[in-house]
Design a protein around this motif. Structure first.
Motif, PDB file in Angstrom:
ATOM      1  N   SER A 120      98.549   8.255  16.290  1.00  0.00           N
ATOM      2  CA  SER A 120      98.154   8.991  17.480  1.00  0.00           C
ATOM      3  C   SER A 120      97.842   8.045  18.620  1.00  0.00           C
ATOM      4  N   PHE A 148      95.782  12.096  23.947  1.00  0.00           N
ATOM      5  CA  PHE A 148      96.515  13.342  24.151  1.00  0.00           C
ATOM      6  C   PHE A 148      95.531  14.480  24.404  1.00  0.00           C
ATOM      7  N   THR A 162      97.938  19.440  23.404  1.00  0.00           N
ATOM      8  CA  THR A 162      98.786  18.733  22.436  1.00  0.00           C
ATOM      9  C   THR A 162      98.199  18.839  21.040  1.00  0.00           C
ATOM     10  N   THR A 197      98.950  22.279  19.702  1.00  0.00           N
ATOM     11  CA  THR A 197     100.371  22.404  19.367  1.00  0.00           C
ATOM     12  C   THR A 197     100.706  21.655  18.088  1.00  0.00           C
ATOM     13  N   ALA A 198     100.144  20.462  17.931  1.00  0.00           N
ATOM     14  CA  ALA A 198     100.404  19.681  16.725  1.00  0.00           C
ATOM     15  C   ALA A 198      99.889  20.400  15.487  1.00  0.00           C
ATOM     16  N   VAL A 252     105.302  16.057  18.466  1.00  0.00           N
ATOM     17  CA  VAL A 252     105.153  17.136  19.440  1.00  0.00           C
ATOM     18  C   VAL A 252     106.004  16.837  20.669  1.00  0.00           C
ATOM     19  N   LEU A 265     106.533  16.946  24.320  1.00  0.00           N
ATOM     20  CA  LEU A 265     105.648  17.057  25.472  1.00  0.00           C
ATOM     21  C   LEU A 265     106.379  17.665  26.667  1.00  0.00           C
ATOM     22  N   TYR A 321     108.895  12.997  22.691  1.00  0.00           N
ATOM     23  CA  TYR A 321     108.074  13.385  21.547  1.00  0.00           C
ATOM     24  C   TYR A 321     106.939  12.392  21.338  1.00  0.00           C
ATOM     25  N   PRO A 379      99.899  24.310  28.120  1.00  0.00           N
ATOM     26  CA  PRO A 379      99.748  24.322  26.658  1.00  0.00           C
ATOM     27  C   PRO A 379     100.370  25.556  26.002  1.00  0.00           C
ATOM     28  N   MET A 423     104.053  24.808  25.836  1.00  0.00           N
ATOM     29  CA  MET A 423     104.285  23.749  24.863  1.00  0.00           C
ATOM     30  C   MET A 423     104.179  24.294  23.440  1.00  0.00           C
ATOM     31  N   ASN A 471     107.467  24.326  20.891  1.00  0.00           N
ATOM     32  CA  ASN A 471     107.409  23.567  19.646  1.00  0.00           C
ATOM     33  C   ASN A 471     107.502  24.459  18.412  1.00  0.00           C
ATOM     34  N   GLY A 525     100.415  16.778  28.562  1.00  0.00           N
ATOM     35  CA  GLY A 525     100.224  16.589  27.131  1.00  0.00           C
ATOM     36  C   GLY A 525      99.495  15.313  26.803  1.00  0.00           C
TER      37      GLY A 525
END
Length: 431
Positions: free
Chosen positions: A2, A19, A23, A26-27, A47, A49, A54, A143, A146, A150, A231
């Motif tokens: 990360s 991040f 993010t 989303t992850a 992820v 962005l 990614y 977000p 995103m 994803n 992101g």
């Protein structure tokens, strides 16, 4: 791994980028989806962005529970000071049949395919003027997009038949009473998915963390907001604070405020609130050091009355015409204060002491001492408009409000409240 490397500060190590909470959400959702569809709990996910590439993000934990799954990502703010740094962003996710009337006709790509619910610690919007509507989860538009992009990318990795087999009721429609919203299929989708996705995002301790943000004032209750425009979190960048100022102005305008009161922080705001106690809470906006940015954005938003609430040091920097007043960017120039003091008849000895002062507070104390009216009598001098020291203080206030007026334009009324460090009002000037 990360986080990413960032810019290098002067004479120091390279600052690490982090991040956003968007993010992290989303992850976690992507990890839970993969676990649900494959039975494998990923240790990290990539992820996509908004900027187009990614970012690998570590997954703290991920587990499947039959027809639903959950995952946790630890939000990493990098080297940026952030109240949400190290917060646990949790996602519970399940698949359900698509909304009634939605099929898989490629020519009829629909909306309402991800049901996003605010779980514990994620706020709910209660006022207009924010990027999302009142009543919805406090998850900002970027977000949301995103998340949708994803998750549908993750579904595309799996045959439709496998997705259909995973569709089930899941653990219900989310927590009762929590804000929820349906998100549309991403614009890039060429067909409707064969299942809807239900996502509940929560942040343990989110409600406690939100107390250290502007959320309560902006009308976000129950927890933090899920934010992010790129992101990523750039260390010590101005972008996040400027966005906060803009949102606060939007909320003030949407709630019918005719005037905004800019303070540099909590203490100067508290003093202004006590003095201007008839104004609604939405009128008060903390702008820190973003003097020029806040004034110009307020004018652009249609405000025609601006009040500044400041202490002596910020007033000096404003009077010198500095658009940004942070000490890291703008050194306090007490030579200017000494020059103004000379113009008001302050003798040479005092001028030299002012030039050599350690801080603005120190310079003000020298002025107050020179006046021969130390302590409370100096405040009396302010009220009676006497003594050279008072005239210096008032001139600085007038120069500061003049600089703001020049930025705002002739159609905007500008007022400045200059407070002593003990909270006493030293000057109240307009332009």
């Amino acid at each position: 791994m990360s986080g990413t490397s960032g810019q290098k500060s002067k004479g120091r190590r390279r600052l690490r980028m982090g991040f956003s909470t968007g993010t992290a959400m989303t992850a976690a959702a992507k990890a839970a989806t993969r676990c649900l569809l494959s039975g494998v709990s990923p240790r990290s996910v990539a992820v996509r962005l908004p900027v187009g590439y990614y970012l690998p993000v570590d997954v703290a934990c991920c587990a499947g529970h039959g027809d639903w799954a959950e995952a946790v990502v630890i939000k990493d703010g990098g080297d940026d000071p952030d109240v949400t740094h190290k917060a646990r962003v949790c996602v519970r996710l399940w698949l359900a049949p698509p909304p009634t009337g939605r099929g898989t006709d490629p020519a009829a790509v629909g909306s309402d395919w991800i049901r996003l619910t605010a779980g514990v610690g994620v706020g709910r919007v209660t006022k207009s003027g924010l990027p999302v509507a009142a009543g919805e989860p406090a998850v900002n538009p970027v977000p949301r997009r995103m998340l949708a992009e994803n998750l549908f990318e993750e579904l595309e990795r799996v045959p439709d038949l496998a997705v259909e087999r995973t569709v089930a009721g899941g653990p219900g429609e989310g927590r009762p009473g929590k804000a929820a919203v349906w998100l549309p299929v991403p614009e890039s989708a060429v067909k409707n998915p064969v299942a809807s996705i239900h996502v509940e995002v929560s942040v343990p301790r989110g409600e406690e963390l939100a107390r250290h943000t502007l959320n309560p004032r902006l009308g976000v209750v129950g927890g933090i907001s899920i934010l992010g425009t790129t992101g990523l979190v750039k260390p010590f960048s101005h972008q996040a604070y400027e966005e906060t100022i803009q949102v606060a102005l939007d909320v003030a305008r949407a709630n019918g405020c005719a005037q905004v009161v800019f303070s540099t922080g909590g203490k100067s705001e508290k003093l202004a609130r006590a003095l201007l106690n008839g104004l609604p809470a939405e009128s008060f906006v903390q702008i820190a050091d973003f003097f020029s940015f806040a004034v110009k954005r307020a004018v652009g938003a249609g405000f025609r009355s601006i009040v500044h609430s400041v202490f002596f040091g910020k007033a000096v920097k404003m009077a010198q015409g500095n658009p940004y007043t942070h000490a890291h960017k703008v050194a306090l120039d007490l030579n200017t204060v000494a020059r103004w003091a000379a113009g008001e008849g302050v003798p040479h000895e005092a001028l030299e002491r002012i030039r050599g002062a350690n801080t603005a507070r120190h310079a003000l104390e020298i002025l107050k001492g020179f006046s021969g009216l130390e302590g409370a009598p100096f405040q009396d001098a302010c009220q009676r408009n006497v003594s050279p020291a008072y005239r210096v203080v008032r001139r600085i206030a007038q120069e500061a409000v003049r600089q703001s007026k020049a930025m705002a334009g002739p159609e905007v009324a500008v007022r400045l409240l200059l407070f002593d460090f003990d909270g006493t009002l030293l000057a109240d000037v307009t332009a």
